[in-house]
Write a protein that holds these residues in place. Structure first.
Motif, PDB file in Angstrom:
ATOM      1  N   ARG A  75       4.844  13.114  -9.492  1.00  0.00           N
ATOM      2  CA  ARG A  75       4.779  12.915  -8.038  1.00  0.00           C
ATOM      3  C   ARG A  75       5.835  11.937  -7.569  1.00  0.00           C
ATOM      4  NH1 ARG A  75       0.418   9.133  -5.398  1.00  0.00           N
ATOM      5  NH2 ARG A  75       2.008   7.750  -6.275  1.00  0.00           N
ATOM      6  N   ASN A  76       6.152  10.954  -8.411  1.00  0.00           N
ATOM      7  CA  ASN A  76       7.184   9.973  -8.063  1.00  0.00           C
ATOM      8  C   ASN A  76       8.598  10.486  -8.313  1.00  0.00           C
ATOM      9  OD1 ASN A  76       5.244   8.169  -7.272  1.00  0.00           O
ATOM     10  ND2 ASN A  76       5.340   6.907  -9.119  1.00  0.00           N
ATOM     11  N   PRO A 106       2.156   3.005  -4.875  1.00  0.00           N
ATOM     12  CA  PRO A 106       2.428   4.382  -5.320  1.00  0.00           C
ATOM     13  C   PRO A 106       3.434   4.457  -6.470  1.00  0.00           C
ATOM     14  CG  PRO A 106       2.374   4.278  -2.930  1.00  0.00           C
ATOM     15  CD  PRO A 106       2.325   2.858  -3.420  1.00  0.00           C
ATOM     16  N   LEU A 165       1.113  11.540 -11.912  1.00  0.00           N
ATOM     17  CA  LEU A 165       1.617  10.487 -11.025  1.00  0.00           C
ATOM     18  C   LEU A 165       3.119  10.294 -11.191  1.00  0.00           C
ATOM     19  CD1 LEU A 165      -1.265   7.872 -11.457  1.00  0.00           C
ATOM     20  CD2 LEU A 165      -0.774   9.211  -9.400  1.00  0.00           C
ATOM     21  N   TRP A 210       0.812  -1.216   0.000  1.00  0.00           N
ATOM     22  CA  TRP A 210       0.000   0.000   0.000  1.00  0.00           C
ATOM     23  C   TRP A 210       0.848   1.270   0.000  1.00  0.00           C
ATOM     24  CZ3 TRP A 210      -4.760   0.993  -1.260  1.00  0.00           C
ATOM     25  CH2 TRP A 210      -5.349   2.187  -0.860  1.00  0.00           C
ATOM     26  N   ARG A 211       1.971   1.247   0.717  1.00  0.00           N
ATOM     27  CA  ARG A 211       2.747   2.471   0.922  1.00  0.00           C
ATOM     28  C   ARG A 211       4.005   2.553   0.064  1.00  0.00           C
ATOM     29  NH1 ARG A 211       3.268   3.217   7.347  1.00  0.00           N
ATOM     30  NH2 ARG A 211       4.208   5.181   6.618  1.00  0.00           N
ATOM     31  N   LEU A 218       1.648   3.050  -9.788  1.00  0.00           N
ATOM     32  CA  LEU A 218       0.449   3.712 -10.308  1.00  0.00           C
ATOM     33  C   LEU A 218       0.612   4.306 -11.715  1.00  0.00           C
ATOM     34  CD1 LEU A 218      -1.284   5.446  -7.263  1.00  0.00           C
ATOM     35  CD2 LEU A 218      -2.194   3.653  -8.745  1.00  0.00           C
TER      36      LEU A 218
END
Length: 237
Positions: free
Chosen positions: A215-216, A139, A212, A134-135, A142
């Motif tokens: 963001r990464n 991410p 996305l 999940w963490r 995605l």
């Protein structure tokens, strides 16, 4: 030259005379695509995550999804009619099946392609398997998943038009009716609207994918739209 002008004039005339019906069918096409995505994405993403932990299961699931994609659309729609009847339900089921491969494959590749060092760092912080997924893994994965969604949505918007063959909603009605009546303007206008809708969905998910990736922390080449907005912003300052 006059023939080309008259042809485009017939397209404009048809669009003007049938604008209400075109808008209604355009809206039906959007709703059909969204309903399909709402059903298809959770299934495909969960399957993609699940098979990332089992290589043998990944081979089987991806093989089945590939087989589904090779079935001719009209034949698939026809096979579902005795079970689900005509109309929207069999169209959605078929479109869900067709959209599985791009999303499952990209989810699997995205989750399995995470840097092992990042996963080890999560383990060192005391995260369990679910927390690492999940963490850490999701991410990072995605943007790859979103690329699969882009492929799937363009595919299903086009195939949704064929759903009119079994009474499905959307712009496919005008395409099939135009073929039966020999109405070229009807076919062309409806086809152009299907293409416009596919491009609009693709652009929407492309922007999301780009966000996305940024963001990464990925370094991306600025797009034409980004450069234009930056130029406007500079002029306004």
């Amino acid at each position: 030259m006059s023939g080309v002008v008259s042809f485009f004039a017939s397209l404009v005339q048809f669009a003007a005379e049938n604008s209400d019906r075109l808008l209604r069918l355009f809206g039906e096409h959007i709703v059909l695509a969204v309903e399909t995505l709402v059903v298809a994405l959770p299934i495909a993403i969960v399957l993609g995550i699940a098979i990332s932990y089992n290589e043998r299961a990944a081979t089987v699931v991806l093989w089945i999804a590939s087989i589904l994609l090779t079935i001719p659309s009209i034949a698939f729609f026809g096979m579902l009619v005795p079970i689900l009847g005509i109309g929207t339900p069999p169209v959605i089921v078929a479109l869900v099946a067709y959209s599985q491969l791009p999303v499952i494959r990209n989810t699997y590749l995205g989750v399995t392609g995470v840097d092992p060092a990042a996963i080890e760092a999560g383990t060192g912080l005391g995260m369990n398997r679910f927390e690492r997924l999940w963490r850490v893994r999701l991410p990072v994965a995605l943007p790859v998943v979103m690329a699969g969604v882009r492929n799937a949505v363009v595919l299903l918007v086009g195939l949704a038009a064929i759903g009119a063959f079994i009474g499905g909603p959307g712009l496919g009605f005008f395409i099939f009716y135009g073929i039966n009546q020999g109405n070229t303007a009807m076919i062309v206008v409806a086809t152009v609207l299907v293409s416009v809708l596919a491009l609009a969905f693709d652009y929407l998910f492309a922007v999301t994918e780009r966000g996305l990736r940024l963001r990464n922390g990925e370094d991306l080449e600025p797009t034409y739209t980004t450069r234009l907005l930056d130029a406007i912003r500079t002029q306004l300052q």
